[in-house]
Design a protein around this motif. Structure first.
Motif, PDB file in Angstrom:
ATOM      1  N   TYR A 155      -3.920  -0.653  -6.212  1.00 19.24           N
ATOM      2  CA  TYR A 155      -4.257   0.160  -7.382  1.00 19.24           C
ATOM      3  C   TYR A 155      -4.869  -0.700  -8.480  1.00 19.24           C
ATOM      4  O   TYR A 155      -5.873  -0.350  -9.092  1.00 19.24           O
ATOM      5  CB  TYR A 155      -3.006   0.892  -7.901  1.00 19.24           C
ATOM      6  N   LYS A 156      -4.244  -1.863  -8.717  1.00 22.61           N
ATOM      7  CA  LYS A 156      -4.747  -2.774  -9.754  1.00 22.61           C
ATOM      8  C   LYS A 156      -6.158  -3.245  -9.419  1.00 22.61           C
ATOM      9  O   LYS A 156      -6.998  -3.401 -10.305  1.00 22.61           O
ATOM     10  CB  LYS A 156      -3.837  -3.996  -9.880  1.00 22.61           C
ATOM     11  N   SER A 157      -6.415  -3.485  -8.124  1.00 22.16           N
ATOM     12  CA  SER A 157      -7.749  -3.928  -7.712  1.00 22.16           C
ATOM     13  C   SER A 157      -8.774  -2.844  -8.045  1.00 22.16           C
ATOM     14  O   SER A 157      -9.847  -3.132  -8.573  1.00 22.16           O
ATOM     15  CB  SER A 157      -7.778  -4.212  -6.209  1.00 22.16           C
ATOM     16  N   CYS A 158      -8.440  -1.589  -7.738  1.00 24.84           N
ATOM     17  CA  CYS A 158      -9.363  -0.488  -8.049  1.00 24.84           C
ATOM     18  C   CYS A 158      -9.537  -0.355  -9.558  1.00 24.84           C
ATOM     19  O   CYS A 158     -10.659  -0.159 -10.045  1.00 24.84           O
ATOM     20  CB  CYS A 158      -8.830   0.828  -7.471  1.00 24.84           C
ATOM     21  N   ASP A 159      -8.435  -0.469 -10.290  1.00 28.88           N
ATOM     22  CA  ASP A 159      -8.518  -0.320 -11.748  1.00 28.88           C
ATOM     23  C   ASP A 159      -9.364  -1.441 -12.360  1.00 28.88           C
ATOM     24  O   ASP A 159     -10.114  -1.223 -13.309  1.00 28.88           O
ATOM     25  CB  ASP A 159      -7.101  -0.308 -12.335  1.00 28.88           C
ATOM     26  N   ASN A 174     -12.960   7.080  -7.541  1.00 25.86           N
ATOM     27  CA  ASN A 174     -12.601   8.092  -6.544  1.00 25.86           C
ATOM     28  C   ASN A 174     -11.292   7.758  -5.840  1.00 25.86           C
ATOM     29  O   ASN A 174     -10.489   8.636  -5.556  1.00 25.86           O
ATOM     30  CB  ASN A 174     -13.728   8.257  -5.508  1.00 25.86           C
ATOM     31  N   GLN A 175     -11.081   6.479  -5.565  1.00 23.27           N
ATOM     32  CA  GLN A 175      -9.805   6.068  -4.963  1.00 23.27           C
ATOM     33  C   GLN A 175      -8.638   6.466  -5.864  1.00 23.27           C
ATOM     34  O   GLN A 175      -7.603   6.893  -5.397  1.00 23.27           O
ATOM     35  CB  GLN A 175      -9.779   4.544  -4.737  1.00 23.27           C
ATOM     36  N   MET A 176      -8.849   6.311  -7.169  1.00 18.45           N
ATOM     37  CA  MET A 176      -7.748   6.554  -8.103  1.00 18.45           C
ATOM     38  C   MET A 176      -7.576   8.023  -8.478  1.00 18.45           C
ATOM     39  O   MET A 176      -6.501   8.436  -8.854  1.00 18.45           O
ATOM     40  CB  MET A 176      -7.939   5.714  -9.367  1.00 18.45           C
ATOM     41  N   GLN A 177      -8.648   8.817  -8.409  1.00 19.77           N
ATOM     42  CA  GLN A 177      -8.494  10.189  -8.907  1.00 19.77           C
ATOM     43  C   GLN A 177      -8.568  11.281  -7.842  1.00 19.77           C
ATOM     44  O   GLN A 177      -8.362  12.437  -8.148  1.00 19.77           O
ATOM     45  CB  GLN A 177      -9.452  10.473 -10.053  1.00 19.77           C
ATOM     46  N   LYS A 178      -8.814  10.903  -6.607  1.00 15.57           N
ATOM     47  CA  LYS A 178      -8.795  11.932  -5.559  1.00 15.57           C
ATOM     48  C   LYS A 178      -7.468  11.886  -4.818  1.00 15.57           C
ATOM     49  O   LYS A 178      -7.009  10.802  -4.438  1.00 15.57           O
ATOM     50  CB  LYS A 178      -9.952  11.716  -4.575  1.00 15.57           C
ATOM     51  N   THR A 179      -6.899  13.045  -4.591  1.00 18.77           N
ATOM     52  CA  THR A 179      -5.575  13.049  -3.941  1.00 18.77           C
ATOM     53  C   THR A 179      -5.657  12.659  -2.461  1.00 18.77           C
ATOM     54  O   THR A 179      -4.666  12.243  -1.879  1.00 18.77           O
ATOM     55  CB  THR A 179      -4.908  14.448  -4.044  1.00 18.77           C
ATOM     56  N   ASP A 180      -6.861  12.804  -1.871  1.00 12.99           N
ATOM     57  CA  ASP A 180      -6.946  12.480  -0.439  1.00 12.99           C
ATOM     58  C   ASP A 180      -7.584  11.107  -0.178  1.00 12.99           C
ATOM     59  O   ASP A 180      -7.987  10.801   0.938  1.00 12.99           O
ATOM     60  CB  ASP A 180      -7.715  13.573   0.315  1.00 12.99           C
ATOM     61  N   GLN A 182      -7.645   6.945   0.308  1.00 13.00           N
ATOM     62  CA  GLN A 182      -6.685   6.048   0.986  1.00 13.00           C
ATOM     63  C   GLN A 182      -5.613   5.565   0.017  1.00 13.00           C
ATOM     64  O   GLN A 182      -4.441   5.495   0.340  1.00 13.00           O
ATOM     65  CB  GLN A 182      -7.421   4.832   1.541  1.00 13.00           C
ATOM     66  N   LEU A 183      -6.051   5.219  -1.197  1.00 16.78           N
ATOM     67  CA  LEU A 183      -5.112   4.709  -2.208  1.00 16.78           C
ATOM     68  C   LEU A 183      -4.068   5.766  -2.569  1.00 16.78           C
ATOM     69  O   LEU A 183      -2.864   5.479  -2.606  1.00 16.78           O
ATOM     70  CB  LEU A 183      -5.889   4.287  -3.464  1.00 16.78           C
ATOM     71  N   SER A 184      -4.523   6.997  -2.828  1.00 18.54           N
ATOM     72  CA  SER A 184      -3.581   8.065  -3.199  1.00 18.54           C
ATOM     73  C   SER A 184      -2.662   8.420  -2.044  1.00 18.54           C
ATOM     74  O   SER A 184      -1.469   8.673  -2.248  1.00 18.54           O
ATOM     75  CB  SER A 184      -4.330   9.317  -3.653  1.00 18.54           C
ATOM     76  N   LYS A 185      -3.209   8.413  -0.836  1.00 21.92           N
ATOM     77  CA  LYS A 185      -2.353   8.719   0.320  1.00 21.92           C
ATOM     78  C   LYS A 185      -1.254   7.681   0.468  1.00 21.92           C
ATOM     79  O   LYS A 185      -0.111   8.003   0.754  1.00 21.92           O
ATOM     80  CB  LYS A 185      -3.199   8.770   1.596  1.00 21.92           C
ATOM     81  N   GLN A 186      -1.645   6.402   0.267  1.00 18.64           N
ATOM     82  CA  GLN A 186      -0.639   5.335   0.358  1.00 18.64           C
ATOM     83  C   GLN A 186       0.430   5.551  -0.718  1.00 18.64           C
ATOM     84  O   GLN A 186       1.626   5.472  -0.450  1.00 18.64           O
ATOM     85  CB  GLN A 186      -1.312   3.962   0.187  1.00 18.64           C
ATOM     86  N   GLY A 187      -0.022   5.837  -1.947  1.00 25.27           N
ATOM     87  CA  GLY A 187       0.909   6.035  -3.070  1.00 25.27           C
ATOM     88  C   GLY A 187       1.797   7.249  -2.870  1.00 25.27           C
ATOM     89  O   GLY A 187       3.009   7.199  -3.115  1.00 25.27           O
ATOM     90  N   LEU A 188       1.210   8.352  -2.409  1.00 25.09           N
ATOM     91  CA  LEU A 188       1.992   9.580  -2.208  1.00 25.09           C
ATOM     92  C   LEU A 188       3.037   9.378  -1.102  1.00 25.09           C
ATOM     93  O   LEU A 188       4.153   9.892  -1.191  1.00 25.09           O
ATOM     94  CB  LEU A 188       1.062  10.748  -1.859  1.00 25.09           C
TER      95      LEU A 188
END
Ligand SMILES: [Zn+2]
Ligand SMILES: [Zn+2]
Length: 250
Positions: A155-159, A174-180, A182-188
């Protein structure tokens, strides 16, 4: 945050440089177990002594009661190699932006959150919004909390990419704001597991750059709150377990 000083004097015939790697390994075990914060701590050698200055969320973060078996084994190994004991003391408190971790007796929910600057725990209390040392929740995996910290680094890398603007800005947003993503899926997925091991609902923080509407981006139900909660989030979907804020890039 507290700054601890961990040191050991080499009283054996072994060269101090040989201990440095073992000492570094111990630091990474503390980090993986949520007992120290941030990835970089000052390490130095003075005479025959090795010092390390890690950040911690609490005064008692390095108490032996929070250690896992890997940390205890590594401490023993280093002490045997050095023929002396590790010494722990508090060097001080960081002077900037110091906020104590959450001390709520009861927490209604957690939020998984980080950003490019913070070195606090990525687990926040939904009631006071302060961070919670990871060692206060049950062990996530045998060796500690590394999967959570791995999401945190991603997440920090994307930010960082979106803050720097020049490389992969659109992709990282897109990694940070889309629910689908890879980043969001990992977080969810991590939120689900934290909820399972703690029995406390765990929400995922979804980044929003002037985009999110009053409908939840995942289930399309209304998710905007009448009033900002805790001065932190403006949106909350109890069905999808996500929260967000109104963000304007400056
Ligand atoms: Zn709290
Ligand atoms: Zn939803």
């Amino acid at each position: 945050m507290y700054i601890h000083e961990i040191s050991i004097e080499v009283k054996s015939i072994i060269n101090v440089n040989e201990i440095i790697d073992e000492f570094g390994l111990l630091m990474s075990f503390y980090r993986g177990n949520g007992q120290t914060q941030g990835n970089i701590e000052s390490q130095y050698i003075e005479n025959n002594k090795i010092y390390c200055l890690p950040y911690t969320l609490e005064k008692k973060s390095l108490d032996i009661i929070y250690n896992n078996i890997y940390i205890n084994n590594q401490i023993e190994k280093i002490q045997n190699l050095c023929n002396s004991s590790l010494k722990f003391k508090i060097a001080g408190k960081s002077y900037k932006n110091y906020s104590t971790p959450c001390s709520c007796k009861k927490r209604d929910f957690y939020i998984l959150y980080t950003d490019y600057l913070t070195i606090e725990s990525p687990l926040r209390c939904g009631n006071c919004y302060k961070s919670i040392p990871l060692y206060h929740i049950p062990i996530y995996e045998d060796y500690g909390y590394i999967p959570i910290l791995s999401w945190e680094t991603n997440y920090k890398s994307c930010d960082n990419l979106q803050m720097n603007c020049e490389v992969g800005e659109r992709w990282s947003i897109n990694q940070m704001q889309k629910t689908d993503s890879q980043l969001s899926k990992q977080g969810l997925g991590i939120c689900k597991k934290i909820e399972k091991i703690t029995s406390i609902p765990t929400y995922y923080y979804l980044y929003n750059y002037n985009k999110i509407s009053s409908d939840c981006p995942s289930c399309n139900k209304k998710w905007s709150l009448e009033k900002k909660s805790n001065n932190f989030y403006d949106y909350k979907c109890d069905h999808c377990k996500i929260v967000s804020t109104i963000t304007t890039k400056t």
